[in-house]
Design a protein around this motif. Structure first.
Motif, PDB file in Angstrom:
ATOM      1  N   MET A   1       0.838  -1.199   0.000  1.00  0.00           N
ATOM      2  CA  MET A   1       0.000   0.000   0.000  1.00  0.00           C
ATOM      3  C   MET A   1       0.877   1.255   0.000  1.00  0.00           C
ATOM      4  O   MET A   1       1.750   1.414   0.844  1.00  0.00           O
ATOM      5  N   THR A   2       0.663   2.124  -0.960  1.00  0.00           N
ATOM      6  CA  THR A   2       1.410   3.372  -1.057  1.00  0.00           C
ATOM      7  C   THR A   2       0.948   4.345   0.031  1.00  0.00           C
ATOM      8  O   THR A   2      -0.242   4.472   0.312  1.00  0.00           O
ATOM      9  N   THR A   3       1.916   5.032   0.649  1.00  0.00           N
ATOM     10  CA  THR A   3       1.593   6.053   1.642  1.00  0.00           C
ATOM     11  C   THR A   3       2.357   7.328   1.317  1.00  0.00           C
ATOM     12  O   THR A   3       3.406   7.299   0.646  1.00  0.00           O
ATOM     13  N   LEU A   4       1.834   8.444   1.797  1.00  0.00           N
ATOM     14  CA  LEU A   4       2.537   9.718   1.681  1.00  0.00           C
ATOM     15  C   LEU A   4       3.341   9.960   2.955  1.00  0.00           C
ATOM     16  O   LEU A   4       2.884   9.657   4.060  1.00  0.00           O
ATOM     17  N   LEU A   5       4.520  10.513   2.809  1.00  0.00           N
ATOM     18  CA  LEU A   5       5.329  10.947   3.941  1.00  0.00           C
ATOM     19  C   LEU A   5       5.441  12.465   3.847  1.00  0.00           C
ATOM     20  O   LEU A   5       6.079  12.992   2.943  1.00  0.00           O
ATOM     21  N   TRP A   6       4.802  13.156   4.779  1.00  0.00           N
ATOM     22  CA  TRP A   6       4.703  14.620   4.749  1.00  0.00           C
ATOM     23  C   TRP A   6       5.813  15.215   5.619  1.00  0.00           C
ATOM     24  O   TRP A   6       5.788  15.127   6.828  1.00  0.00           O
ATOM     25  N   LEU A  13      16.593  11.768   7.334  1.00  0.00           N
ATOM     26  CA  LEU A  13      16.250  10.358   7.153  1.00  0.00           C
ATOM     27  C   LEU A  13      16.586   9.520   8.383  1.00  0.00           C
ATOM     28  O   LEU A  13      15.960   8.491   8.625  1.00  0.00           O
ATOM     29  N   HIS A  14      17.592   9.966   9.169  1.00  0.00           N
ATOM     30  CA  HIS A  14      17.936   9.254  10.410  1.00  0.00           C
ATOM     31  C   HIS A  14      16.939   9.595  11.523  1.00  0.00           C
ATOM     32  O   HIS A  14      16.441  10.725  11.580  1.00  0.00           O
ATOM     33  N   ASP A  15      16.684   8.633  12.387  1.00  0.00           N
ATOM     34  CA  ASP A  15      15.807   8.826  13.545  1.00  0.00           C
ATOM     35  C   ASP A  15      14.520   9.551  13.156  1.00  0.00           C
ATOM     36  O   ASP A  15      14.179  10.598  13.696  1.00  0.00           O
ATOM     37  N   HIS A  16      13.808   8.944  12.205  1.00  0.00           N
ATOM     38  CA  HIS A  16      12.579   9.548  11.680  1.00  0.00           C
ATOM     39  C   HIS A  16      11.449   8.510  11.781  1.00  0.00           C
ATOM     40  O   HIS A  16      11.217   7.743  10.839  1.00  0.00           O
ATOM     41  N   PRO A  17      10.740   8.477  12.920  1.00  0.00           N
ATOM     42  CA  PRO A  17       9.702   7.452  13.112  1.00  0.00           C
ATOM     43  C   PRO A  17       8.634   7.430  12.022  1.00  0.00           C
ATOM     44  O   PRO A  17       8.149   6.339  11.652  1.00  0.00           O
ATOM     45  N   ALA A  18       8.246   8.590  11.513  1.00  0.00           N
ATOM     46  CA  ALA A  18       7.218   8.620  10.468  1.00  0.00           C
ATOM     47  C   ALA A  18       7.733   7.943   9.201  1.00  0.00           C
ATOM     48  O   ALA A  18       6.991   7.206   8.527  1.00  0.00           O
ATOM     49  N   LEU A  19       8.990   8.185   8.853  1.00  0.00           N
ATOM     50  CA  LEU A  19       9.589   7.541   7.682  1.00  0.00           C
ATOM     51  C   LEU A  19       9.680   6.035   7.877  1.00  0.00           C
ATOM     52  O   LEU A  19       9.352   5.257   6.976  1.00  0.00           O
ATOM     53  N   VAL A  20      10.106   5.608   9.057  1.00  0.00           N
ATOM     54  CA  VAL A  20      10.227   4.179   9.338  1.00  0.00           C
ATOM     55  C   VAL A  20       8.873   3.494   9.194  1.00  0.00           C
ATOM     56  O   VAL A  20       8.755   2.414   8.589  1.00  0.00           O
ATOM     57  N   ALA A  21       7.826   4.125   9.732  1.00  0.00           N
ATOM     58  CA  ALA A  21       6.487   3.539   9.656  1.00  0.00           C
ATOM     59  C   ALA A  21       5.991   3.479   8.220  1.00  0.00           C
ATOM     60  O   ALA A  21       5.403   2.467   7.787  1.00  0.00           O
ATOM     61  N   ALA A  95       3.322  11.540   9.199  1.00  0.00           N
ATOM     62  CA  ALA A  95       3.979  12.820   9.449  1.00  0.00           C
ATOM     63  C   ALA A  95       4.454  12.899  10.890  1.00  0.00           C
ATOM     64  O   ALA A  95       3.950  12.192  11.771  1.00  0.00           O
ATOM     65  N   THR A  96       5.408  13.782  11.127  1.00  0.00           N
ATOM     66  CA  THR A  96       5.887  14.062  12.479  1.00  0.00           C
ATOM     67  C   THR A  96       4.992  15.112  13.121  1.00  0.00           C
ATOM     68  O   THR A  96       4.645  16.112  12.482  1.00  0.00           O
ATOM     69  N   GLU A 107      -3.335  19.581  11.157  1.00  0.00           N
ATOM     70  CA  GLU A 107      -3.387  18.168  11.517  1.00  0.00           C
ATOM     71  C   GLU A 107      -4.814  17.750  11.878  1.00  0.00           C
ATOM     72  O   GLU A 107      -5.283  16.679  11.465  1.00  0.00           O
ATOM     73  N   GLN A 108      -5.506  18.595  12.624  1.00  0.00           N
ATOM     74  CA  GLN A 108      -6.882  18.278  13.000  1.00  0.00           C
ATOM     75  C   GLN A 108      -7.800  18.244  11.783  1.00  0.00           C
ATOM     76  O   GLN A 108      -8.700  17.404  11.679  1.00  0.00           O
ATOM     77  N   ALA A 109      -7.540  19.147  10.838  1.00  0.00           N
ATOM     78  CA  ALA A 109      -8.394  19.220   9.644  1.00  0.00           C
ATOM     79  C   ALA A 109      -8.225  18.004   8.738  1.00  0.00           C
ATOM     80  O   ALA A 109      -9.146  17.639   8.000  1.00  0.00           O
ATOM     81  N   LEU A 110      -7.056  17.357   8.801  1.00  0.00           N
ATOM     82  CA  LEU A 110      -6.801  16.215   7.920  1.00  0.00           C
ATOM     83  C   LEU A 110      -7.473  14.937   8.403  1.00  0.00           C
ATOM     84  O   LEU A 110      -7.603  13.967   7.650  1.00  0.00           O
ATOM     85  N   GLY A 111      -7.881  14.910   9.663  1.00  0.00           N
ATOM     86  CA  GLY A 111      -8.654  13.786  10.170  1.00  0.00           C
ATOM     87  C   GLY A 111      -7.880  12.488  10.272  1.00  0.00           C
ATOM     88  O   GLY A 111      -6.656  12.476  10.413  1.00  0.00           O
ATOM     89  N   ASP A 112      -8.611  11.356  10.165  1.00  0.00           N
ATOM     90  CA  ASP A 112      -8.000  10.058  10.448  1.00  0.00           C
ATOM     91  C   ASP A 112      -7.162   9.503   9.298  1.00  0.00           C
ATOM     92  O   ASP A 112      -6.622   8.402   9.395  1.00  0.00           O
ATOM     93  N   ARG A 113      -7.037  10.259   8.202  1.00  0.00           N
ATOM     94  CA  ARG A 113      -6.125   9.822   7.136  1.00  0.00           C
ATOM     95  C   ARG A 113      -4.683  10.198   7.469  1.00  0.00           C
ATOM     96  O   ARG A 113      -3.755   9.787   6.772  1.00  0.00           O
ATOM     97  N   LEU A 114      -4.508  10.973   8.512  1.00  0.00           N
ATOM     98  CA  LEU A 114      -3.188  11.397   8.948  1.00  0.00           C
ATOM     99  C   LEU A 114      -2.741  10.562  10.138  1.00  0.00           C
ATOM    100  O   LEU A 114      -3.441  10.469  11.149  1.00  0.00           O
ATOM    101  N   CYS A 115      -1.569   9.958  10.040  1.00  0.00           N
ATOM    102  CA  CYS A 115      -0.990   9.168  11.126  1.00  0.00           C
ATOM    103  C   CYS A 115       0.225   9.933  11.656  1.00  0.00           C
ATOM    104  O   CYS A 115       1.242  10.055  10.964  1.00  0.00           O
ATOM    105  N   LEU A 116       0.109  10.452  12.883  1.00  0.00           N
ATOM    106  CA  LEU A 116       1.155  11.292  13.454  1.00  0.00           C
ATOM    107  C   LEU A 116       2.120  10.475  14.306  1.00  0.00           C
ATOM    108  O   LEU A 116       1.716   9.542  15.006  1.00  0.00           O
ATOM    109  N   HIS A 117       3.391  10.888  14.247  1.00  0.00           N
ATOM    110  CA  HIS A 117       4.446  10.239  15.021  1.00  0.00           C
ATOM    111  C   HIS A 117       5.230  11.309  15.763  1.00  0.00           C
ATOM    112  O   HIS A 117       5.401  12.425  15.264  1.00  0.00           O
TER     113      HIS A 117
END
Length: 446
Positions: A1-6, A13-21, A95-96, A107-117
């Motif tokens: 499944m393709t995802t966006l990394l914002w 790229l180092h120590d980037h939990p959103a990228l790792v996920a 996204a971070t 972030e609130q406006a984007l709703g549940d399509r946004l996964c925050l780290h």
């Protein structure tokens, strides 16, 4: 499944939990969106735009080395992300988490399509709370409450692979954003190398022995100079923390201060525009032609106080100012010139490469005495005394060339020594006169 990394202020790229996920889930479309609408009056300043151009170029190159690429778009975040989700077929955005008010609103406006780290702090500020669940507004209490959650988690390694999508969305050209100054190009003195590689190199070479003392000495610039790299997230705070081993507590408290200021603006989103102590809404700031002329003199480094002028010229030429001198210059504007702290805050926002919404607002209100955790307004720094105490002679000679030949006995106050060069301005106001005026203004607040 393709995802966006914002990407936002996490350009690494180092120590980037959103990228790792995101990389764990499958193909990734990394994207940076230049949104000048959401921040409103707080769109990034000119100096930061210079840095951003070079940082994005470095991030793009790093992603290409991983077989990926950086998609650049300009416009309102919510609209652009919706377009990218449709174009890429992605269903989720990683996204971070950020704490500036315009980003929390987005972030609130984007709703549940946004996964925050969490990833830009030692410990997520929303996890360091008072007994009632609120954010700490006093740093000493925050630091004490932070201790049980330290040390921070170990930094995450860079993903071995960033899988590319079968089809890439279109990207704008970085040069089309005109982030770099051209007419005129005032960045000739910007002796910086933005980007993650430069940040990690600086961390590797970090030597904090003597930091507690050296950080106050402008002539040797004993600070880490990591602040713009941390602001843009080219290196994580926990990477820096672990690089110091059992290092200087003062240095680590400076790292934690960044977490604290994020918590303050989480609790008080308009802290950059409103006094933390509402009583100071009654302070009679100067206005009119005289105040405007004095503000301009301060901005240009033409106040007649060498330590202040050296700092302001260093800022203009390099996009950065020594931390001790920042406090002296800010105190001078507020207390000596009796000019609203928000004028100085705005100037720093436009001219500092490390201008940070939380740090900038909390630091200015700390000096002004208007903040929820601050110095008393009646504490008025003596610029000449500060210059002498912290041995700023060589610093002054470097940044104020008119005073290059003035000896140590007169460098801090050439006017009083009777050797002020003709091309260096007289003092805008005497220290005693300024102090009396400031205290009289403060009395009206009380």
């Amino acid at each position: 499944m393709t995802t966006l990394l914002w990407f936002r202020q996490d350009l690494r790229l180092h120590d980037h939990p959103a990228l790792v996920a995101a990389a764990h889930e499958g193909p990734v479309v990394p994207v940076y969106i230049l949104d000048d609408e959401a921040p409103g009056d707080w769109r990034i300043g000119a100096a930061q735009r210079w840095w951003l151009h070079h940082s994005l170029a470095a991030l793009g190159a790093a992603l290409e080395n991983k077989g990926s690429r950086l998609i650049l778009r300009r416009g309102p975040v919510k609209k652009v992300l919706a377009e990218l989700l449709e174009e890429s077929g992605a269903e989720q955005v990683h996204a971070t988490r950020h704490y500036e008010p315009w980003w929390t609103a987005a972030e609130q406006a984007l709703g549940d399509r946004l996964c925050l780290h969490d990833g830009n702090h030692l410990v997520p500020p929303h996890q360091v709370t008072t007994g009632s669940g609120g954010q700490y507004r006093i740093y000493s209490s925050f630091w004490k409450a932070l201790q049980p959650q330290l040390p921070p988690a170990d930094p995450l390694p860079m993903p071995r692979k960033i899988e590319a999508p079968s089809k890439w969305p279109k990207s704008e050209r970085l040069t089309s954003w005109d982030l770099l100054p051209s007419k005129p190009d005032w960045s000739g003195g910007f002796d910086w190398t933005p980007g993650e590689a430069a940040a990690l190199k600086k961390v590797k070479a970090l030597d904090i022995a003597g930091y507690d003392t050296d950080r106050n000495l402008p002539s040797i610039e004993g600070s880490s100079r990591l602040s713009p790299h941390l602001h843009f997230g080219e290196v994580s705070a926990r990477t820096v923390w672990h690089a110091t081993g059992r290092g200087d507590t003062t240095f680590r408290k400076e790292l934690a201060w960044r977490d604290f200021t994020s918590g303050v603006v989480l609790a008080l989103p308009d802290y950059a525009t409103k006094n933390g102590r509402t009583a100071y809404d009654r302070l009679p700031w100067r206005s009119g032609k005289g105040a405007k002329a004095d503000l301009r003199a301060w901005q240009r480094g033409r106040t007649g106080y060498p330590i202040v002028d050296a700092g302001m010229r260093q800022l203009w030429q390099t996009g950065w100012m020594h931390n001790r001198v920042r406090m002296i210059a800010a105190s001078f504007l507020i207390k000596h010139l009796l000019i609203d702290w928000r004028e100085g805050e705005r100037w720093f926002w436009d001219t500092l490469v490390d201008a940070d919404y939380g740090n900038n607002s909390v630091n200015w209100q700390w000096v002004a005495g208007t903040g929820v955790d601050s110095n008393m307004f009646s504490r008025i720094m003596a610029p000449i005394g500060q210059s002498e105490k912290f041995d700023a002679g060589d610093y002054i000679r470097r940044w104020v060339p008119e005073l290059a030949d003035v000896g140590d006995d007169a460098i801090h106050d050439p006017e009083a020594a009777g050797c002020r060069p003709d091309d260096y301005p007289a003092k805008l106001i005497g220290h005693r006169e300024a102090r009396e005026r400031a205290l009289a203004a403060n009395a009206k607040v009380k």
